[in-house]
Design a protein around this motif. Structure first.
Motif, PDB file in Angstrom:
ATOM      1  N   ALA A  33      44.652  38.931  47.536  1.00 50.79           N
ATOM      2  CA  ALA A  33      43.928  40.080  46.977  1.00 50.79           C
ATOM      3  C   ALA A  33      42.464  40.078  47.396  1.00 50.79           C
ATOM      4  CB  ALA A  33      44.050  40.075  45.452  1.00 50.79           C
ATOM      5  N   GLN A  34      41.842  38.891  47.387  1.00 51.80           N
ATOM      6  CA  GLN A  34      40.431  38.805  47.770  1.00 51.80           C
ATOM      7  C   GLN A  34      40.233  39.105  49.259  1.00 51.80           C
ATOM      8  OE1 GLN A  34      39.685  34.817  46.113  1.00 51.80           O
ATOM      9  NE2 GLN A  34      38.260  35.763  44.676  1.00 51.80           N
ATOM     10  N   ARG A  35      41.145  38.612  50.072  1.00 49.43           N
ATOM     11  CA  ARG A  35      41.047  38.885  51.513  1.00 49.43           C
ATOM     12  C   ARG A  35      41.306  40.362  51.799  1.00 49.43           C
ATOM     13  NH1 ARG A  35      38.566  39.039  55.893  1.00 49.43           N
ATOM     14  NH2 ARG A  35      39.806  39.008  57.817  1.00 49.43           N
ATOM     15  N   PHE A  36      42.228  40.965  51.069  1.00 49.15           N
ATOM     16  CA  PHE A  36      42.488  42.396  51.231  1.00 49.15           C
ATOM     17  C   PHE A  36      41.217  43.190  50.927  1.00 49.15           C
ATOM     18  CE2 PHE A  36      43.470  46.489  49.222  1.00 49.15           C
ATOM     19  CZ  PHE A  36      44.129  47.119  50.262  1.00 49.15           C
TER      20      PHE A  36
ATOM     21  N   ALA B 201      34.484  40.440  39.841  1.00 46.60           N
ATOM     22  CA  ALA B 201      35.887  40.095  40.083  1.00 46.60           C
ATOM     23  C   ALA B 201      36.058  38.625  40.429  1.00 46.60           C
ATOM     24  CB  ALA B 201      36.445  40.968  41.210  1.00 46.60           C
ATOM     25  N   SER B 202      35.101  38.049  41.156  1.00 50.88           N
ATOM     26  CA  SER B 202      35.194  36.633  41.526  1.00 50.88           C
ATOM     27  C   SER B 202      35.246  35.753  40.293  1.00 50.88           C
ATOM     28  CB  SER B 202      34.005  36.233  42.403  1.00 50.88           C
ATOM     29  OG  SER B 202      34.018  36.948  43.613  1.00 50.88           O
ATOM     30  N   PHE B 203      34.416  36.074  39.303  1.00 53.73           N
ATOM     31  CA  PHE B 203      34.417  35.316  38.051  1.00 53.73           C
ATOM     32  C   PHE B 203      35.754  35.470  37.341  1.00 53.73           C
ATOM     33  CE2 PHE B 203      33.845  35.298  33.435  1.00 53.73           C
ATOM     34  CZ  PHE B 203      33.326  34.026  33.241  1.00 53.73           C
ATOM     35  N   TRP B 204      36.285  36.711  37.323  1.00 54.59           N
ATOM     36  CA  TRP B 204      37.562  36.944  36.644  1.00 54.59           C
ATOM     37  C   TRP B 204      38.697  36.189  37.338  1.00 54.59           C
ATOM     38  CZ3 TRP B 204      42.037  39.654  38.299  1.00 54.59           C
ATOM     39  CH2 TRP B 204      43.023  39.780  37.304  1.00 54.59           C
TER      40      TRP B 204
ATOM     41  N   ASP C   1      25.502  34.547  34.979  1.00 52.67           N
ATOM     42  CA  ASP C   1      25.462  33.128  34.634  1.00 52.67           C
ATOM     43  C   ASP C   1      26.864  32.530  34.675  1.00 52.67           C
ATOM     44  OD1 ASP C   1      26.778  33.806  32.280  1.00 52.67           O
ATOM     45  OD2 ASP C   1      24.991  33.670  31.021  1.00 52.67           O
ATOM     46  N   LYS C   2      27.000  31.260  34.330  1.00 55.58           N
ATOM     47  CA  LYS C   2      28.283  30.570  34.421  1.00 55.58           C
ATOM     48  C   LYS C   2      29.342  31.183  33.507  1.00 55.58           C
ATOM     49  CE  LYS C   2      26.411  26.104  35.860  1.00 55.58           C
ATOM     50  NZ  LYS C   2      26.274  24.653  35.520  1.00 55.58           N
ATOM     51  N   GLY C   3      28.898  31.851  32.443  1.00 57.56           N
ATOM     52  CA  GLY C   3      29.836  32.490  31.529  1.00 57.56           C
ATOM     53  C   GLY C   3      30.178  33.914  31.901  1.00 57.56           C
ATOM     54  N   GLY C   4      29.639  34.394  33.034  1.00 55.91           N
ATOM     55  CA  GLY C   4      29.930  35.751  33.486  1.00 55.91           C
ATOM     56  C   GLY C   4      28.974  36.798  32.949  1.00 55.91           C
ATOM     57  N   GLN C   5      27.946  36.396  32.187  1.00 55.38           N
ATOM     58  CA  GLN C   5      26.985  37.344  31.627  1.00 55.38           C
ATOM     59  C   GLN C   5      26.061  37.864  32.727  1.00 55.38           C
ATOM     60  OE1 GLN C   5      26.584  38.633  28.436  1.00 55.38           O
ATOM     61  NE2 GLN C   5      25.037  39.904  29.418  1.00 55.38           N
ATOM     62  N   ALA C   6      25.895  39.193  32.783  1.00 52.89           N
ATOM     63  CA  ALA C   6      25.041  39.811  33.802  1.00 52.89           C
ATOM     64  C   ALA C   6      23.599  39.892  33.332  1.00 52.89           C
ATOM     65  CB  ALA C   6      25.565  41.209  34.135  1.00 52.89           C
TER      66      ALA C   6
ATOM     67  N   VAL D 178      57.278  45.011  48.880  1.00 53.80           N
ATOM     68  CA  VAL D 178      56.951  44.407  47.585  1.00 53.80           C
ATOM     69  C   VAL D 178      55.628  43.660  47.673  1.00 53.80           C
ATOM     70  CG1 VAL D 178      57.663  42.719  45.841  1.00 53.80           C
ATOM     71  CG2 VAL D 178      59.361  44.236  46.869  1.00 53.80           C
ATOM     72  N   LEU D 179      55.422  42.925  48.766  1.00 55.07           N
ATOM     73  CA  LEU D 179      54.155  42.211  48.947  1.00 55.07           C
ATOM     74  C   LEU D 179      52.979  43.193  48.966  1.00 55.07           C
ATOM     75  CD1 LEU D 179      54.907  39.523  51.700  1.00 55.07           C
ATOM     76  CD2 LEU D 179      54.565  39.157  49.264  1.00 55.07           C
ATOM     77  N   GLU D 180      53.144  44.288  49.682  1.00 58.25           N
ATOM     78  CA  GLU D 180      52.081  45.298  49.757  1.00 58.25           C
ATOM     79  C   GLU D 180      51.740  45.836  48.369  1.00 58.25           C
ATOM     80  OE1 GLU D 180      53.350  48.294  52.465  1.00 58.25           O
ATOM     81  OE2 GLU D 180      53.478  46.924  54.181  1.00 58.25           O
ATOM     82  N   GLU D 181      52.778  46.125  47.578  1.00 52.72           N
ATOM     83  CA  GLU D 181      52.556  46.667  46.234  1.00 52.72           C
ATOM     84  C   GLU D 181      51.890  45.634  45.329  1.00 52.72           C
ATOM     85  OE1 GLU D 181      56.406  47.936  45.007  1.00 52.72           O
ATOM     86  OE2 GLU D 181      56.340  49.824  46.149  1.00 52.72           O
ATOM     87  N   LEU D 182      52.325  44.376  45.420  1.00 48.42           N
ATOM     88  CA  LEU D 182      51.750  43.321  44.577  1.00 48.42           C
ATOM     89  C   LEU D 182      50.265  43.142  44.869  1.00 48.42           C
ATOM     90  CD1 LEU D 182      54.556  40.590  44.658  1.00 48.42           C
ATOM     91  CD2 LEU D 182      53.749  41.824  42.640  1.00 48.42           C
ATOM     92  N   VAL D 183      49.926  43.052  46.140  1.00 51.35           N
ATOM     93  CA  VAL D 183      48.517  42.869  46.521  1.00 51.35           C
ATOM     94  C   VAL D 183      47.686  44.071  46.091  1.00 51.35           C
ATOM     95  CG1 VAL D 183      46.917  42.626  48.459  1.00 51.35           C
ATOM     96  CG2 VAL D 183      49.039  41.313  48.425  1.00 51.35           C
ATOM     97  N   GLY D 184      48.230  45.272  46.319  1.00 51.28           N
ATOM     98  CA  GLY D 184      47.509  46.489  45.920  1.00 51.28           C
ATOM     99  C   GLY D 184      47.274  46.561  44.430  1.00 51.28           C
ATOM    100  N   ASP D 185      48.278  46.182  43.646  1.00 51.13           N
ATOM    101  CA  ASP D 185      48.145  46.219  42.180  1.00 51.13           C
ATOM    102  C   ASP D 185      47.054  45.263  41.699  1.00 51.13           C
ATOM    103  OD1 ASP D 185      50.138  48.090  41.979  1.00 51.13           O
ATOM    104  OD2 ASP D 185      51.711  46.668  41.409  1.00 51.13           O
ATOM    105  N   LEU D 186      47.059  44.037  42.221  1.00 51.08           N
ATOM    106  CA  LEU D 186      46.052  43.060  41.783  1.00 51.08           C
ATOM    107  C   LEU D 186      44.661  43.471  42.236  1.00 51.08           C
ATOM    108  CD1 LEU D 186      45.399  40.457  40.341  1.00 51.08           C
ATOM    109  CD2 LEU D 186      45.903  39.196  42.454  1.00 51.08           C
ATOM    110  N   TYR D 187      44.547  43.996  43.438  1.00 49.85           N
ATOM    111  CA  TYR D 187      43.248  44.469  43.934  1.00 49.85           C
ATOM    112  C   TYR D 187      42.698  45.560  43.018  1.00 49.85           C
ATOM    113  CZ  TYR D 187      40.071  47.450  46.573  1.00 49.85           C
ATOM    114  OH  TYR D 187      39.004  48.238  46.940  1.00 49.85           O
ATOM    115  N   ARG D 188      43.535  46.559  42.712  1.00 52.26           N
ATOM    116  CA  ARG D 188      43.074  47.674  41.870  1.00 52.26           C
ATOM    117  C   ARG D 188      42.666  47.176  40.489  1.00 52.26           C
ATOM    118  NH1 ARG D 188      47.050  50.308  44.792  1.00 52.26           N
ATOM    119  NH2 ARG D 188      48.674  49.741  43.285  1.00 52.26           N
ATOM    120  N   PHE D 189      43.458  46.292  39.912  1.00 55.48           N
ATOM    121  CA  PHE D 189      43.129  45.786  38.582  1.00 55.48           C
ATOM    122  C   PHE D 189      41.825  44.991  38.605  1.00 55.48           C
ATOM    123  CE2 PHE D 189      43.559  42.758  35.011  1.00 55.48           C
ATOM    124  CZ  PHE D 189      43.703  43.669  33.980  1.00 55.48           C
ATOM    125  N   SER D 190      41.630  44.193  39.630  1.00 55.26           N
ATOM    126  CA  SER D 190      40.416  43.369  39.712  1.00 55.26           C
ATOM    127  C   SER D 190      39.163  44.220  39.826  1.00 55.26           C
ATOM    128  CB  SER D 190      40.502  42.415  40.908  1.00 55.26           C
ATOM    129  OG  SER D 190      40.406  43.105  42.139  1.00 55.26           O
TER     130      SER D 190
END
Length: 576
Positions: free
Chosen positions: A341-344, A186-189, A376-381, A168-180
């Motif tokens: 997720a970030q470390r993965f 992703a860091s901003f999100w 920028d601080k608002g995430g604008q590229a 379950v842990l593996e699936e949870l981390v994988g799901d969040l990684y893929r979504f991010s």
């Protein structure tokens, strides 16, 4: 060539960003090819073929686009064989940047690999190979986490994966990684997600948190629709002799709905909703049922009852104080989830770099690294010098199947689009968006379309004329989808302004065939599973209709049977 008024506008309009909403069979590829050809041959401001950037959804579509534009230019050259400029453009079109987004990113990365510190001989890994790397990465991640002994991880594991298995842990981390990975930054999100979750966890901020405001305003919007329906209903029955019990019912429900509509916070809405209810619909006598508006009142009552019951069961499930306490308890677990997720991502990327293999998502993100200078601080590229150079190179940017663009691809487009240097031409149909499971964002299409409809930054053009299907097919399709598709379900109101229509001069315009439905009613509706006898019965029904068509003068070659899946069906049908 003969074009519709809308096709002509899409082909010949200049100096504006254009979005084309092209329904099925509307000739969008013809429009794209014709626009490129006309731009190349424009007498005032010709655009050379190597100044195009064309992004398609598949390699096959890119190859077809190149072939068709080449044929168009060669036909023009046949009429003007001494045109050296045209000969030059035919040579250039073969090397033009007409490709998928991933192919474009691949080329960009290999050209600027030194800026990314990667080996230019990289390749796209096979799925099996990448799966093994992901497994190695998740195993290393969990080994590190268990070895650290940090309390936040122990609580996370106990909460979501009790027992001896880490699956379950593996699936949870994988799901969040893929979504991010569907976010350009992703860091901003992740940081924004933590901030919003923190608002939910703090009592003083709970009511103003984006999540609570979203569900509260959505509930109020749904309620407003029912209020408007009631207002219309009361207006229709004004002056009529309404049976007393239904008059009382309408009054009671109206007061309940009004009390809910006056609330200004989640908790206030919850209190009114939980303490009240929609009265039961009174038992009707034979005379009651003769009342002209009986069925209308009954239907409206049922709609309101179902709506408010659904809100009770799925949204307004507990008072704010209780939900806030739960959110406060969950917040540390969310922080740990994001850390994992970030470390993965770090470990997985290191494994891929070691093997010099990457996936398609990596291509997009590497391209972003090259094209984005900073956020920028608002995430604008903001575009890099590389992006600015490319924006000057490309005078015209074309995007096919725009409804299936994701946020990362959208940011790539934004970095390449420069108001003073080029224009953007997007083509798609939100009604055909089928890749949300891959994080496609049809809302990007809708947002840009709305801006262009108001003539902000561009022009929106609707291609509704269908040149592929018989009028009977179009009529049936419009009938079905006008009753199923609306803005909140499907992204667009399917009405007279968006419905398909038979194009003048289309090869099937004179076809008089109509659509029909054959109903097979099963004895039991308790299950959706098909028993073998059901397949046989359906096949017999189809066979009977085919025999009737043959007797009417059709030939077997006129008929095709399309199946959702051949498994378990093709053999019985073949036997018939």
């Amino acid at each position: 060539m003969n074009y519709t008024k809308e096709q002509e506008q899409a082909i010949f309009l200049r100096d504006k960003n254009i979005m084309v909403s092209a329904g099925a069979g509307a000739g969008k590829t013809r429009v794209l090819v014709s626009r490129m050809a006309e731009l190349i041959m424009d007498e005032k401001n010709p655009v050379e073929a190597d100044r195009f950037l064309v992004m398609t959804f598949t390699n096959a579509a890119a190859a077809e686009m190149k072939e068709r534009i080449s044929l168009d230019l060669e036909e023009r050259l046949a009429k003007d064989p001494e045109n050296h400029y045209l000969r030059k453009q035919i040579r250039k079109i073969r090397q033009a940047d007409i490709s998928t987004v991933h192919s474009f990113c691949n080329h960009l990365i290999r050209t600027h690999y030194n800026e990314l510190s990667i080996d230019p001989s990289f390749r796209i890994g096979e799925e099996g190979e990448l799966f093994l790397l992901r497994q190695q990465a998740i195993e290393q991640l969990l080994e590190e986490a268990y070895a650290s002994g940090r309390e936040s991880f122990v609580k996370f594991a106990e909460s979501y994966a009790p027992g001896k298995s880490d699956k379950v842990l593996e699936e949870l981390v994988g799901d969040l990684y893929r979504f991010s990975r569907s976010f350009p930054n992703a860091s901003f999100w992740f940081e924004k997600t933590k901030q919003e979750a923190l608002q939910l966890a703090e009592a003083k901020e709970w009511d103003n948190s984006p999540a609570v405001m979203l569900i509260f305003l959505k509930a109020k919007k749904e309620l407003l629709q029912e209020k408007e329906a009631l207002s219309k209903l009361l207006k229709n029955i004004a002056g009529e002799e309404v049976p007393e019990k239904y008059g009382v019912l309408l009054q009671d429900v109206s007061e309940y709905v009004e009390a809910l509509s006056q609330t200004e916070s989640y908790d206030a809405y919850y209190m009114v909703l939980s303490r009240g209810s929609v009265p039961a619909f009174p038992r009707a006598t034979k005379k009651d049922k003769e009342w002209a508006d009986y069925e209308i009142v009954k239907e409206w009552h049922q709609e309101v009852k179902e709506l408010l019951q659904k809100q009770k069961e799925t949204v307004f499930t507990a008072p704010a104080e209780e939900l806030q306490r739960e959110a406060a308890g969950i917040y540390p677990l969310l922080e740990e989830y994001i850390v994992l997720a970030q470390r993965f991502e770090e470990i997985y990327l290191a494994y891929k770099k070691e093997k010099n293999v990457y996936d398609f998502d990596d291509l997009e993100h590497f391209a972003l690294e090259l094209l984005v200078d900073h956020y920028d601080k608002g995430g604008q590229a903001y575009p890099s010098e590389t992006a600015k150079t490319l924006a000057k190179k490309y005078k015209m940017i074309f995007v096919d199947e725009y409804q299936d663009t994701n946020l990362v691809q959208e940011t790539i487009l934004e970095m390449l689009s420069e108001k003073d240097n080029n224009t953007l031409f997007t083509v798609g149909d939100v009604k055909q968006s089928i890749y949300r499971f891959r994080q496609a964002r049809p809302d990007l299409f809708l947002r840009r379309n709305e801006k262009y409809h108001n003539e902000e930054e561009g022009v929106s053009i609707e291609l509704r004329d269908n040149f592929r299907s018989a009028p009977g097919v179009l009529c049936f399709t419009n009938y079905v989808f006008s009753r199923l598709m609306e803005r909140d379900f499907g992204g667009v109101d399917y009405n007279e302004e968006t419905a398909l229509r038979a194009g003048e001069g289309g090869p099937m315009l004179e076809d008089k065939e109509t659509s029909e439905l054959l109903f097979f009613v099963k004895d039991s509706v308790q299950t959706l599973e098909e028993a073998p006898e059901d397949v046989v019965t359906e096949t017999a029904l189809i066979t009977k209709r085919i025999q009737e068509l043959i007797e009417e003068g059709y030939h077997y070659g006129d008929i095709v049977i399309l199946l959702r899946s051949g498994a378990g069906r093709m053999e019985p049908m073949a036997e018939f």
